[in-house]
Write a protein that holds these residues in place. Sequence first.
Motif, PDB file in Angstrom:
ATOM      1  N   LEU A  28     -19.119  -7.075   0.265  1.00 49.51           N
ATOM      2  CA  LEU A  28     -18.721  -7.393  -1.107  1.00 49.51           C
ATOM      3  C   LEU A  28     -17.405  -6.707  -1.446  1.00 49.51           C
ATOM      4  O   LEU A  28     -16.587  -7.261  -2.192  1.00 49.51           O
ATOM      5  N   GLU A  29     -17.176  -5.519  -0.885  1.00 55.61           N
ATOM      6  CA  GLU A  29     -15.908  -4.824  -1.126  1.00 55.61           C
ATOM      7  C   GLU A  29     -14.731  -5.632  -0.592  1.00 55.61           C
ATOM      8  O   GLU A  29     -13.652  -5.672  -1.217  1.00 55.61           O
ATOM      9  N   HIS A  30     -14.904  -6.282   0.559  1.00 52.81           N
ATOM     10  CA  HIS A  30     -13.864  -7.178   1.072  1.00 52.81           C
ATOM     11  C   HIS A  30     -13.578  -8.304   0.067  1.00 52.81           C
ATOM     12  O   HIS A  30     -12.427  -8.604  -0.236  1.00 52.81           O
ATOM     13  N   VAL A  31     -14.629  -8.928  -0.408  1.00 50.77           N
ATOM     14  CA  VAL A  31     -14.487 -10.044  -1.360  1.00 50.77           C
ATOM     15  C   VAL A  31     -13.722  -9.589  -2.594  1.00 50.77           C
ATOM     16  O   VAL A  31     -12.763 -10.231  -3.037  1.00 50.77           O
ATOM     17  N   LEU A 239      -8.534  -2.351   9.121  1.00 49.86           N
ATOM     18  CA  LEU A 239      -7.696  -1.177   9.377  1.00 49.86           C
ATOM     19  C   LEU A 239      -7.421  -0.414   8.086  1.00 49.86           C
ATOM     20  O   LEU A 239      -7.508   0.818   8.040  1.00 49.86           O
ATOM     21  N   ALA A 240      -7.086  -1.156   7.037  1.00 48.13           N
ATOM     22  CA  ALA A 240      -6.792  -0.511   5.758  1.00 48.13           C
ATOM     23  C   ALA A 240      -8.025   0.207   5.210  1.00 48.13           C
ATOM     24  O   ALA A 240      -7.943   1.370   4.776  1.00 48.13           O
ATOM     25  N   MET A 241      -9.150  -0.476   5.243  1.00 51.09           N
ATOM     26  CA  MET A 241     -10.375   0.108   4.704  1.00 51.09           C
ATOM     27  C   MET A 241     -10.814   1.334   5.503  1.00 51.09           C
ATOM     28  O   MET A 241     -11.087   2.405   4.940  1.00 51.09           O
ATOM     29  N   THR A 242     -10.868   1.186   6.808  1.00 48.02           N
ATOM     30  CA  THR A 242     -11.359   2.275   7.654  1.00 48.02           C
ATOM     31  C   THR A 242     -10.436   3.480   7.591  1.00 48.02           C
ATOM     32  O   THR A 242     -10.894   4.633   7.523  1.00 48.02           O
ATOM     33  N   GLY A 243      -9.114   3.235   7.594  1.00 51.36           N
ATOM     34  CA  GLY A 243      -8.172   4.343   7.519  1.00 51.36           C
ATOM     35  C   GLY A 243      -8.315   5.122   6.230  1.00 51.36           C
ATOM     36  O   GLY A 243      -8.298   6.369   6.222  1.00 51.36           O
ATOM     37  N   ALA A 244      -8.461   4.411   5.114  1.00 51.07           N
ATOM     38  CA  ALA A 244      -8.601   5.079   3.816  1.00 51.07           C
ATOM     39  C   ALA A 244      -9.900   5.873   3.740  1.00 51.07           C
ATOM     40  O   ALA A 244      -9.933   6.994   3.206  1.00 51.07           O
ATOM     41  N   ILE A 245     -10.967   5.311   4.286  1.00 54.41           N
ATOM     42  CA  ILE A 245     -12.260   6.010   4.259  1.00 54.41           C
ATOM     43  C   ILE A 245     -12.209   7.255   5.137  1.00 54.41           C
ATOM     44  O   ILE A 245     -12.725   8.316   4.769  1.00 54.41           O
ATOM     45  N   THR A 263     -14.668   3.037  -2.808  1.00 50.70           N
ATOM     46  CA  THR A 263     -13.621   2.767  -3.788  1.00 50.70           C
ATOM     47  C   THR A 263     -12.243   2.872  -3.158  1.00 50.70           C
ATOM     48  O   THR A 263     -11.397   1.984  -3.327  1.00 50.70           O
ATOM     49  N   VAL A 264     -11.986   3.946  -2.409  1.00 52.94           N
ATOM     50  CA  VAL A 264     -10.657   4.079  -1.792  1.00 52.94           C
ATOM     51  C   VAL A 264     -10.463   3.034  -0.699  1.00 52.94           C
ATOM     52  O   VAL A 264      -9.351   2.534  -0.492  1.00 52.94           O
ATOM     53  N   GLY A 265     -11.535   2.674  -0.014  1.00 55.10           N
ATOM     54  CA  GLY A 265     -11.431   1.620   0.999  1.00 55.10           C
ATOM     55  C   GLY A 265     -11.097   0.283   0.382  1.00 55.10           C
ATOM     56  O   GLY A 265     -10.247  -0.466   0.878  1.00 55.10           O
ATOM     57  N   ARG A 266     -11.744  -0.032  -0.727  1.00 49.77           N
ATOM     58  CA  ARG A 266     -11.469  -1.291  -1.437  1.00 49.77           C
ATOM     59  C   ARG A 266     -10.052  -1.315  -1.988  1.00 49.77           C
ATOM     60  O   ARG A 266      -9.354  -2.335  -1.917  1.00 49.77           O
ATOM     61  N   GLU A 267      -9.588  -0.198  -2.525  1.00 52.07           N
ATOM     62  CA  GLU A 267      -8.227  -0.129  -3.055  1.00 52.07           C
ATOM     63  C   GLU A 267      -7.195  -0.326  -1.945  1.00 52.07           C
ATOM     64  O   GLU A 267      -6.168  -0.988  -2.153  1.00 52.07           O
ATOM     65  N   ALA A 268      -7.452   0.246  -0.779  1.00 52.25           N
ATOM     66  CA  ALA A 268      -6.522   0.083   0.346  1.00 52.25           C
ATOM     67  C   ALA A 268      -6.467  -1.373   0.796  1.00 52.25           C
ATOM     68  O   ALA A 268      -5.385  -1.907   1.098  1.00 52.25           O
ATOM     69  N   MET A 269      -7.603  -2.044   0.831  1.00 50.07           N
ATOM     70  CA  MET A 269      -7.615  -3.460   1.190  1.00 50.07           C
ATOM     71  C   MET A 269      -6.893  -4.291   0.138  1.00 50.07           C
ATOM     72  O   MET A 269      -6.185  -5.243   0.477  1.00 50.07           O
TER      73      MET A 269
END
Length: 283
Positions: A28-31, A239-245, A263-269
């Motif tokens: 859902l975070e991707h969506v 990559l964006a999500m995992t790196g931020a997490i 939250t930070v993973g979703r923001e990075a995506m």
Amino acid sequence: MPLTTTGELVGRAAAAGSAVASFNVITLEHVEAVIAGAESVDAPVVLQVSENAVKFRYGRLLPLARAAVAAAERAAVPVALHLDHVQSDALLRQAPDAGFGSVMYDAARLTYAENLAATRAAVDWAHARGLWIEAELGEIGGKGTTPLDAHAPGARTDPEQARAFVADSGVDALAVAVGTTHAMTTRTATLDHALLGRLSAALDVPLVLHGSSGLPDTELTAAVGSGIAKVNIGTALNLAMTGAIREFLAAHPEAVDSRGYLTVGREAMTRAVADLITTLAPH
């Protein structure tokens, strides 16, 4: 905003000399990130759910699909829902009732004759139900041999073979092998621009680029200029999500509430989506 269709978005993009970004979503975070990123640059977008993502979700399509539809209907920009890399006919047949307006039917692993027959049957079924359908053609060897995967190193789609495949299968769009590879974690791929130009001239359906996360901005821009109308992106979001997490958890080793790192993973995506859509816009 009502759910739109991939066919509508791709058709508009092709007519404008641009490309629509189509992002693979897993959670859902991707969506939410894809829609938020598209809204931030006021652009339409496609949410893609792959057969592999369905397998990850215990083989159940509806939970993620229902969430994607609900999010899309509340978006401030046009959003379409696309079922990606479908090899299972049983999954294909779930698409209409799950809210999907389009499907990428993937029989590229088969010999040319088998690919064509399977794709033609899928097209007939899909078109009878109002679905827009995309297929893929990699590099085909001799008669009866297994083709080289469309994203294997060195794979290239032959323009004349592609022309025959599109005419005989009736597909609405074709994903072509021009130098990209799925799941690249570095942006170092280069396209065969001369081949892409020949494919664009040979075909009267929109061209689709898979494996686009491995391309630098300059290559993405050039691909759109050469006739690509739909660009599939997946790994770049992961990559964006995992790196931020990873950064968040390193800085907060005591964290246990998943909302913090999600939250930070979703923001990075979201930032990655906005940047990529902007790159694909006409220059």
